[in-house]
Design a protein around this motif. Structure first.
Motif, mmCIF file in Angstrom:
data_model
loop_
_atom_site.group_PDB
_atom_site.id
_atom_site.type_symbol
_atom_site.label_atom_id
_atom_site.label_comp_id
_atom_site.label_asym_id
_atom_site.label_seq_id
_atom_site.Cartn_x
_atom_site.Cartn_y
_atom_site.Cartn_z
ATOM 1 N N ILE A 142 0.567 -1.160 -0.075
ATOM 2 C CA ILE A 142 0.053 -0.093 0.078
ATOM 3 C C ILE A 142 0.810 1.345 -0.028
ATOM 4 N N GLU A 143 1.821 1.179 0.844
ATOM 5 C CA GLU A 143 2.916 2.364 0.823
ATOM 6 C C GLU A 143 3.499 2.600 -0.442
ATOM 7 N N ALA A 144 4.054 1.423 -1.329
ATOM 8 C CA ALA A 144 4.761 1.675 -2.262
ATOM 9 C C ALA A 144 3.570 2.007 -3.434
ATOM 10 N N LYS A 145 2.365 1.498 -3.404
ATOM 11 C CA LYS A 145 1.251 2.107 -4.230
ATOM 12 C C LYS A 145 1.198 3.720 -4.413
ATOM 13 N N GLU A 146 1.238 4.233 -3.128
ATOM 14 C CA GLU A 146 1.158 5.759 -2.981
ATOM 15 C C GLU A 146 2.004 6.408 -3.489
ATOM 16 N N ASN A 147 3.402 5.813 -3.551
ATOM 17 C CA ASN A 147 4.476 6.578 -4.404
ATOM 18 C C ASN A 147 4.833 5.976 -5.696
ATOM 19 N N LEU B 166 6.010 -2.507 -10.438
ATOM 20 C CA LEU B 166 5.308 -2.391 -9.593
ATOM 21 C C LEU B 166 3.577 -2.305 -10.107
ATOM 22 N N ALA B 167 3.330 -1.464 -10.868
ATOM 23 C CA ALA B 167 2.263 -1.133 -11.744
ATOM 24 C C ALA B 167 1.728 -2.670 -12.328
ATOM 25 N N PHE C 181 7.176 -13.508 -3.830
ATOM 26 C CA PHE C 181 7.118 -12.668 -4.763
ATOM 27 C C PHE C 181 8.078 -11.394 -4.505
ATOM 28 N N TRP C 182 8.601 -10.916 -5.399
ATOM 29 C CA TRP C 182 9.799 -9.924 -5.325
ATOM 30 C C TRP C 182 9.427 -8.821 -6.265
ATOM 31 N N PRO C 183 8.547 -7.752 -6.003
ATOM 32 C CA PRO C 183 8.393 -6.672 -6.878
ATOM 33 C C PRO C 183 9.301 -5.710 -6.660
ATOM 34 N N GLU C 184 9.769 -5.053 -7.752
ATOM 35 C CA GLU C 184 10.589 -3.677 -7.795
ATOM 36 C C GLU C 184 9.540 -2.605 -7.343
ATOM 37 N N GLY C 185 10.215 -1.562 -6.448
ATOM 38 C CA GLY C 185 9.441 -0.370 -6.275
ATOM 39 C C GLY C 185 8.650 -0.645 -4.533
ATOM 40 N N ILE C 186 8.936 -1.688 -3.989
ATOM 41 C CA ILE C 186 8.821 -1.943 -2.600
ATOM 42 C C ILE C 186 10.039 -1.866 -1.817
#
Length: 631
Positions: A23-28, A117-118, A140-145
Motif C-alpha cells: 500500500i505504501e509503495a502504491k501511493e508513491n 510495481l504497476a 514475490f519480489w516486485p521492484e518498487g517496494i
C-alpha cells in the motif's frame, strides 16, 4: 471483498506487513509504466494485460489464445521434483502461474521477480493467491517496494538456490518481459547464473583440494597449541591508523615506492603472492595472509618471509606453515574439533568472511579488527595491461595474455578493463561486503589506491600517494604491539589440547565402527525392500534406525573431516531429498544402495586418516607432560 484486498490479506498471512509495504509503495508509485486490462478474443473470461512504457507497447497475454500457450509451457517443463525452485521473471501473464500451480502435483518453490510495481498491482486484482499459496511455496519480489530491489534480491537468492537444488531448478522469462524490461531481465538472469557459477566453483574447489585440505588441517592443528588467534589483535593494534591491504595485482609494480612511506603509519597486510615483490622492493609488511590448500611454498620462499607474522587457516598448505617460523594467527573456520580447542581460551573465537580469495579474507579481517579506513593496493581484479599479476609474484616478469574474449568491466583508470570469471566473483563480493560494512559502521571508508584494474563500487578512487599523505599521519610500531601478546592457550589448556589431538586417531577408528553399524542398517533396509509385499511398519522402523544412526554419526566432531573429503559422494545423497521414486520399494532400494556405498567411503577414509593422524600426532611431534599422562 475483491481479489486485491483478499490477496493483501493472504500475503500478510505468509509475509507479515507485506500488505502495508504494498500500500505504501502504491501511493508513491512511478507512473511511467501504464497497465491496461482488456477482454480476450477467444471467448474466455480471461483478462489480457497491455503494458505501455515510454519506449514500448506490448501485450503480456495473447488476445486470440489465452490458455493454450500456458498449458504447453507447463507441459514442456516436464516432471518437477519435490522442493525444486522455479524462478520466473514477470507475473503479468497470471495464467502461466495459475497453470504452473494447478498442474504441478508436488510441492515446489516458485520465486517471482516482477520488474514493474504497476504490473504486480494489476496481478493482485486478477490472481487467486489464497488457493495457490496453500498448495505451493510462493515468493514475490516486485521492484518498487521498500527493501525489495535487485541488490537485496541478490543477497537472498543463494539461500534458495544451491548446488543440490541446481539440477532441478528452472528459470523462465515470461513473454515480452525481455522487450519491456530488458535491463532488469538481463540482470536477474545474470544473478541466477552467477549463483550457479559460484556454487560450481566452490564445489569444484572443494573436490579438487578436499584430501589435501584434510591432511593440511590435521597437520596444522598442532600449531593451535602454541600460537595465536586473530581476536587477540583487536585490543593491541591501534585503530586510529588505516589498514592497507596489499594484493598482487599488476598495478602493484607502480606503487612500490609510495608504499614504503606508509610503513610504521598503518597496519600493512599482504597476500601471500605479494610477499616476494614487496621484499624485493625493500618493504616488509606487518603481516601476511595465506588460505590456499595447495599454495607452492616457493611463492613465499625468502628468508625475510619466515619471520613475518602470518594470518592463516588450518587448511592452508602445511609446507608453507612448516617453512614459516614466526607468529601464526588463526581464526575460526567452523571445524568442530578446532572449536573445542579455541573454546579453551575462554574468550571469543572470532571468524573471517571468505569471499573466495586470500585478499577478500584480509579485507574482512581488517574490518572485523575495527579499522574505519582500509586502503586497497594492487587489488586490480582485472588484467591491467593484459597481465594478471605483478612482476615477481608468480614469475619474474609477468606474462602478457590475450584478453580479447574476456569479460569487460568498468575500470578505475580506463573505461573498460578485461577480467575473468573468478576475478568477477571477487569483485561482486567486495561490492556487496563493502556496502554492508558501510551501512553497519558509520564513517567506514574504503580507498581504492590500486591505480588500475576494475572499479569497485562504494570505494573512493585515489592515488596511493594522496591516500598515504591524507591517512597515514600517526606513528605506530606494529611489531612492538605484537610482541606484547602471549599464545592463546595457557599451559594447562595447551596440555589438554595436545592430549585432545593425540586422541584423534582413536576417534577416527571409532568413526569407522559407527559407519559399519550404519552400513548394516542400510543393508537391512535393502533386504526389507526385496520382499514382494513390503511391510510398511517394518520399512519405517528400519528407516528410523538409519536416520538415528546417521544423525549420531554426523554429530561426531571428527566426522567433518570425512565429509569434506567425501563431498561429491555426500552431494549425491543430499540430492535424494529432491528426487522421488515411483514406489516405496524403489525408493528404499535406492536409499539403501547409495547409503551402503557412502558408508564404505566413510569406513575407508576413516582408516586412511587414522594412519595419517597417528604419524602427525605421534609422541615425537606431541610430547605429553607427565601430569596429562597421569590424568
Amino acid at each position: 471483498m475483491n481479489y486485491f484486498e483478499k490477496n493483501l490479506k493472504t500475503l500478510a498471512k505468509y509475509y507479515p506487513k507485506f500488505d502495508e509495504l504494498i500500500i505504501e509503495a502504491k501511493e508513491n508509485m512511478d507512473a511511467s509504466v501504464k497497465v491496461y486490462e482488456e477482454e480476450a478474443w477467444d471467448g474466455t473470461d480471461n483478462k489480457v494485460l497491455r503494458v505501455e512504457t515510454p519506449d514500448r507497447n506490448c501485450y503480456l497475454i495473447g488476445k486470440r489464445n489465452t490458455t493454450e500457450p500456458a498449458e504447453k509451457w507447463v507441459e514442456s517443463l516436464g516432471g518437477m521434483q519435490v522442493n525444486a525452485p522455479v524462478f520466473l521473471v514477470g507475473c503479468g501473464n497470471y495464467l502461466y502461474i495459475k497453470k504452473l500451480v494447478e498442474e504441478t502435483k508436488k510441492k515446489i518453490a516458485i520465486i517471482i521477480y516482477e520488474p514493474s510495481l504497476a504490473i504486480f498491482l494489476k496481478f493482485l486484482e486478477l490472481a487467486d493467491l489464497e488457493s495457490w499459496m496453500e498448495k505451493q511455496v510462493m515468493i514475490f519480489w516486485p521492484e518498487g517496494i521498500e527493501n525489495m530491489g535487485m541488490e537485496k534480491l541478490e543477497e537472498l537468492l543463494p539461500g534458495v538456490l544451491n548446488l543440490e537444488k541446481a539440477p532441478f531448478s528452472k528459470l523462465i522469462v515470461l513473454p515480452n518481459y525481455e522487450v519491456l524490461f530488458g535491463e532488469q531481465t538481463v540482470r536477474f538472469v545474470e544473478i541466477y547464473r552467477n549463483i550457479l557459477k559460484k556454487e560450481i566453483v566452490h564445489d569444484n574447489t572443494r573436490n579438487a583440494f578436499s584430501t589435501v585440505m584434510v591432511k593440511n588441517i590435521l597437520s596444522n592443528a598442532r600449531y593451535l597449541c602454541e600460537e595465536y588467534k586473530t581476536t587477540q589483535l583487536t585490543d593491541i593494534i591501534p585503530h586510529d591508523i588505516p589498514g592497507i591491504l596489499v594484493a598482487a595485482g599488476p598495478s602493484l609494480n607502480k606503487n612500490m615506492e609510495e608504499l614504503k612511506k606508509a610503513k610504521g603509519k598503518a597496519l600493512i597486510i599482504a597476500v601471500d603472492t605479494a610477499i616476494k615483490p614487496l621484499v624485493k622492493a625493500g618493504i616488509i609488511p606487518d603481516m601476511f595472509f595465506i588460505v590456499d590448500a595447495a599454495k607452492p611454498v616457493e611463492l613465499v620462499q625468502c628468508e625475510e618471509a619466515k619471520s613475518i607474522p602470518l594470518v592463516t587457516t588450518l587448511n592452508a598448505a602445511k609446507e608453507v606453515l612448516d617453512y614459516h617460523t614466526g607468529m601464526k594467527f588463526f581464526f575460526n573456520e567452523g571445524y568442530s574439533f578446532a572449536e573445542a580447542i579455541f573454546e579453551k581460551t575462554g574468550e571469543q573465537i572470532g571468524n573471517v568472511s571468505n569471499g573466495g580469495s586470500v585478499a577478500t579474507a584480509v579485507f574482512s579481517l581488517m574490518y572485523k579488527l575495527g579499522f574505519s579506513t582500509i586502503i586497497l593496493v594492487g587489488q586490480d581484479l582485472a588484467y591491467t595491461d593484459n597481465k594478471s599479476h605483478a612482476d615477481g609474484s608468480f614469475e619474474e616478469k609477468a606474462s602478457v595474455h590475450d584478453t580479447s574474449d574476456f569479460i569487460m568491466v568498468e575500470g578505475n583508470c580506463e573505461e573498460k578493463v578485461p577480467t575473468r570469471t573468478d576475478f568477477k566473483l571477487f569483485l561482486d563480493w567486495y561490492e556487496y561486503y563493502i556496502k554492508g560494512c558501510s551501512e553497519h559502521t558509520e564513517g567506514f571508508r574504503v580507498i581504492n589506491a590500486t591505480e588500475g584494474g576494475a572499479k569497485i563500487k562504494h570505494t573512493e578512487v585515489m592515488k596511493l600517494k594522496d591516500a598515504i599523505d591524507q591517512e597515514c599521519t600517526k606513528e605506530a610500531d606494529i611489531q612492538a604491539c605484537l610482541a606484547k601478546l602471549k599464545p592463546m592457550l595457557n599451559e594447562t589448556a595447551r596440555e589438554w589440547a595436545i592430549h585432545f589431538l593425540k586422541n584423534i586417531p582413536e576417534e577416527l577408528k571409532h568413526l569407522k565402527g559407527d559407519a559399519a553399524k550404519l552400513k548394516k542398517a542400510y543393508k537391512k533396509l535393502d533386504k526389507v525392500c526385496d520382499k514382494r509385499n513390503i511391510d510398511r511398519s517394518e520399512y519405517l522402523s528400519v528407516l528410523r534406525k538409519v536416520q538415528f544412526l546417521a544423525s549420531e554419526l554426523e554429530k561426531k566432531a571428527i566426522y567433518q573431516m570425512i565429509a569434506i573429503t567425501a563431498n561429491r559422494a555426500r552431494g549425491i545423497l543430499t540430492q535424494e531429498q529432491f528426487s522421488e521414486e515411483t514406489s516405496l520399494q524403489k525408493e528404499g532400494k535406492e536409499i539403501a544402495r547409495k547409503g551402503i556405498l557412502y558408508m564404505e567411503i566413510v569406513e575407508n577414509l576413516s582408516m586412511a586418516f587414522a594412519k595419517e593422524a597417528e604419524e602427525i600426532f605421534s609422541e615425537k611431534n606431541f610430547p605429553v607432560s607427565k601430569k596429562i599422562q597421569e590424568a
